[in-house]
Motif scaffolding. Structure first.
Motif, PDB file in Angstrom:
ATOM      1  N   ASN A 107      -7.161  -4.979 -15.938  1.00 61.74           N
ATOM      2  CA  ASN A 107      -6.969  -3.694 -16.202  1.00 61.74           C
ATOM      3  C   ASN A 107      -6.199  -3.034 -16.588  1.00 61.74           C
ATOM      4  OD1 ASN A 107      -9.116  -1.589 -16.312  1.00 61.74           O
ATOM      5  ND2 ASN A 107      -9.064  -0.641 -13.882  1.00 61.74           N
ATOM      6  N   PRO A 108      -5.775  -3.464 -17.855  1.00 60.56           N
ATOM      7  CA  PRO A 108      -4.055  -3.007 -18.293  1.00 60.56           C
ATOM      8  C   PRO A 108      -4.086  -0.981 -18.504  1.00 60.56           C
ATOM      9  CG  PRO A 108      -6.203  -4.386 -19.891  1.00 60.56           C
ATOM     10  CD  PRO A 108      -6.480  -4.410 -18.327  1.00 60.56           C
ATOM     11  N   GLY A 109      -3.671  -0.492 -18.568  1.00 58.90           N
ATOM     12  CA  GLY A 109      -2.971   0.648 -18.894  1.00 58.90           C
ATOM     13  C   GLY A 109      -4.091   1.551 -17.996  1.00 58.90           C
ATOM     14  N   LYS A 110      -4.682   0.762 -16.736  1.00 56.39           N
ATOM     15  CA  LYS A 110      -5.141   2.218 -16.093  1.00 56.39           C
ATOM     16  C   LYS A 110      -4.365   1.734 -14.706  1.00 56.39           C
ATOM     17  CE  LYS A 110      -8.810   2.857 -18.937  1.00 56.39           C
ATOM     18  NZ  LYS A 110      -8.031   3.906 -19.462  1.00 56.39           N
ATOM     19  N   VAL A 111      -4.130   2.920 -13.734  1.00 55.39           N
ATOM     20  CA  VAL A 111      -3.552   3.208 -12.819  1.00 55.39           C
ATOM     21  C   VAL A 111      -4.265   3.801 -11.918  1.00 55.39           C
ATOM     22  CG1 VAL A 111      -1.388   4.490 -13.461  1.00 55.39           C
ATOM     23  CG2 VAL A 111      -3.175   5.881 -13.116  1.00 55.39           C
ATOM     24  N   ILE A 112      -3.625   3.263 -10.325  1.00 60.47           N
ATOM     25  CA  ILE A 112      -4.453   3.567  -9.272  1.00 60.47           C
ATOM     26  C   ILE A 112      -3.474   4.528  -8.576  1.00 60.47           C
ATOM     27  CG2 ILE A 112      -4.928   2.896  -6.780  1.00 60.47           C
ATOM     28  CD1 ILE A 112      -4.791   0.155  -8.345  1.00 60.47           C
ATOM     29  N   THR A 113      -4.281   5.356  -8.148  1.00 60.46           N
ATOM     30  CA  THR A 113      -3.396   7.248  -7.611  1.00 60.46           C
ATOM     31  C   THR A 113      -4.103   7.207  -6.287  1.00 60.46           C
ATOM     32  OG1 THR A 113      -5.154   8.745  -8.398  1.00 60.46           O
ATOM     33  CG2 THR A 113      -3.533   8.372  -9.339  1.00 60.46           C
ATOM     34  N   VAL A 114      -3.061   7.449  -5.231  1.00 58.94           N
ATOM     35  CA  VAL A 114      -3.232   7.439  -3.888  1.00 58.94           C
ATOM     36  C   VAL A 114      -2.696   9.298  -2.976  1.00 58.94           C
ATOM     37  CG1 VAL A 114      -2.800   6.845  -1.889  1.00 58.94           C
ATOM     38  CG2 VAL A 114      -3.147   5.558  -3.776  1.00 58.94           C
ATOM     39  N   GLY A 115      -3.880   9.377  -2.466  1.00 59.32           N
ATOM     40  CA  GLY A 115      -4.149  11.360  -1.936  1.00 59.32           C
ATOM     41  C   GLY A 115      -3.751  10.861  -0.780  1.00 59.32           C
ATOM     42  N   HIS A 116      -3.106  12.102   0.186  1.00 55.28           N
ATOM     43  CA  HIS A 116      -3.024  11.649   1.319  1.00 55.28           C
ATOM     44  C   HIS A 116      -2.118  10.390   2.141  1.00 55.28           C
ATOM     45  CE1 HIS A 116      -5.876  15.242   1.462  1.00 55.28           C
ATOM     46  NE2 HIS A 116      -7.042  13.991   1.152  1.00 55.28           N
ATOM     47  N   ALA A 117      -3.051   9.567   2.028  1.00 51.73           N
ATOM     48  CA  ALA A 117      -1.583   8.436   2.756  1.00 51.73           C
ATOM     49  C   ALA A 117      -0.488   8.817   3.810  1.00 51.73           C
ATOM     50  CB  ALA A 117      -0.723   7.860   1.338  1.00 51.73           C
ATOM     51  N   THR A 118      -1.142   9.525   4.590  1.00 49.91           N
ATOM     52  CA  THR A 118      -0.140  10.455   5.759  1.00 49.91           C
ATOM     53  C   THR A 118       0.651   9.450   6.427  1.00 49.91           C
ATOM     54  OG1 THR A 118      -2.399  11.787   5.534  1.00 49.91           O
ATOM     55  CG2 THR A 118      -0.278  11.855   7.539  1.00 49.91           C
ATOM     56  N   ARG A 119       0.120   8.407   6.420  1.00 46.87           N
ATOM     57  CA  ARG A 119       0.800   7.427   7.618  1.00 46.87           C
ATOM     58  C   ARG A 119       1.902   6.463   6.871  1.00 46.87           C
ATOM     59  NH1 ARG A 119      -2.834   3.112  10.091  1.00 46.87           N
ATOM     60  NH2 ARG A 119      -1.597   2.953  12.138  1.00 46.87           N
ATOM     61  N   LEU A 120       2.250   6.558   6.187  1.00 47.87           N
ATOM     62  CA  LEU A 120       3.145   6.555   5.257  1.00 47.87           C
ATOM     63  C   LEU A 120       4.525   6.790   5.619  1.00 47.87           C
ATOM     64  CD1 LEU A 120       2.228   5.460   1.507  1.00 47.87           C
ATOM     65  CD2 LEU A 120       2.427   4.306   3.145  1.00 47.87           C
ATOM     66  N   SER A 121       4.089   8.228   5.972  1.00 50.59           N
ATOM     67  CA  SER A 121       5.155   8.684   6.270  1.00 50.59           C
ATOM     68  C   SER A 121       5.634   8.551   7.446  1.00 50.59           C
ATOM     69  CB  SER A 121       4.629  10.438   6.596  1.00 50.59           C
ATOM     70  OG  SER A 121       4.202  10.162   7.709  1.00 50.59           O
ATOM     71  N   LEU A 122       5.184   7.476   8.773  1.00 51.63           N
ATOM     72  CA  LEU A 122       5.451   6.178   9.687  1.00 51.63           C
ATOM     73  C   LEU A 122       6.498   5.510   9.628  1.00 51.63           C
ATOM     74  CD1 LEU A 122       2.132   6.930  11.636  1.00 51.63           C
ATOM     75  CD2 LEU A 122       3.669   8.361  11.823  1.00 51.63           C
ATOM     76  N   LEU A 123       6.446   5.022   8.467  1.00 51.23           N
ATOM     77  CA  LEU A 123       7.005   3.930   8.494  1.00 51.23           C
ATOM     78  C   LEU A 123       8.806   4.286   7.920  1.00 51.23           C
ATOM     79  CD1 LEU A 123       4.997   2.791   5.075  1.00 51.23           C
ATOM     80  CD2 LEU A 123       4.800   1.784   7.828  1.00 51.23           C
ATOM     81  N   THR A 124       9.618   3.046   8.844  1.00 55.50           N
ATOM     82  CA  THR A 124      10.595   2.865   8.256  1.00 55.50           C
ATOM     83  C   THR A 124      11.298   2.676   7.139  1.00 55.50           C
ATOM     84  OG1 THR A 124      11.500   0.768   8.118  1.00 55.50           O
ATOM     85  CG2 THR A 124      10.649   2.095  10.682  1.00 55.50           C
ATOM     86  N   ASP A 125      12.316   2.881   6.490  1.00 59.33           N
ATOM     87  CA  ASP A 125      13.259   2.707   5.336  1.00 59.33           C
ATOM     88  C   ASP A 125      13.154   1.120   4.817  1.00 59.33           C
ATOM     89  OD1 ASP A 125      13.227   5.485   4.890  1.00 59.33           O
ATOM     90  OD2 ASP A 125      15.291   5.270   5.618  1.00 59.33           O
TER      91      ASP A 125
END
Length: 131
Positions: A107-125
């Motif tokens: 799917n060249p030239g196309k992107v995937i966007t993500v909204g919210h993804a709140t749980r990513l704030s729980l990950l360590t660096d």
């Protein structure tokens, strides 16, 4: 854009909303720029992952951008490896499925966007750097 805000699956399988969304995408794909869904509204990890996979396949098939609303919660991350898959942020499943389906290549030239993804704030660096 076509965006499924409700659950894609019910007790019988694909929901009427999912079927309608797929029919709309197929009928109007030439007029669309993006499709997406909110997998977090589906009950259970399996259905959520199926939702991601189904919409990514549709996006590739019709050469469209994809948009997902993920992990609209702050459920703690799994401490036990046995629960890692079903309790991990959906973002990890999205990345894995996109790689498996060869998103960049097919799917060249196309992107995937993500909204919210709140749980990513729980990950360590360190965990974030692995993405």
């Amino acid at each position: 854009a076509v965006f499924l805000q409700d659950a894609a699956y019910d007790d019988k399988g694909a929901s009427v909303d999912l079927i309608a969304a797929e029919e709309t995408i197929t009928a109007y794909s030439e007029c669309l720029g993006a499709i997406g869904s909110a997998p977090y509204v589906d009950i259970g990890c399996g259905r959520q992952v199926d939702n991601l996979r189904r919409f990514l396949k549709l996006a590739i098939e019709h050469h469209l951008h994809a948009d997902f609303h993920l992990d609209y919660n702050l459920i703690p991350l799994p401490a036990e490896p046995a629960h890692a898959v079903e309790l991990s942020p959906l973002f990890f499943s999205l990345v894995n499925i996109a790689r498996e389906l060869r998103w960049v290549h097919d799917n060249p030239g196309k992107v995937i966007t993500v909204g919210h993804a709140t749980r990513l704030s729980l990950l360590t660096d360190a965990e974030l750097s692995q993405l």
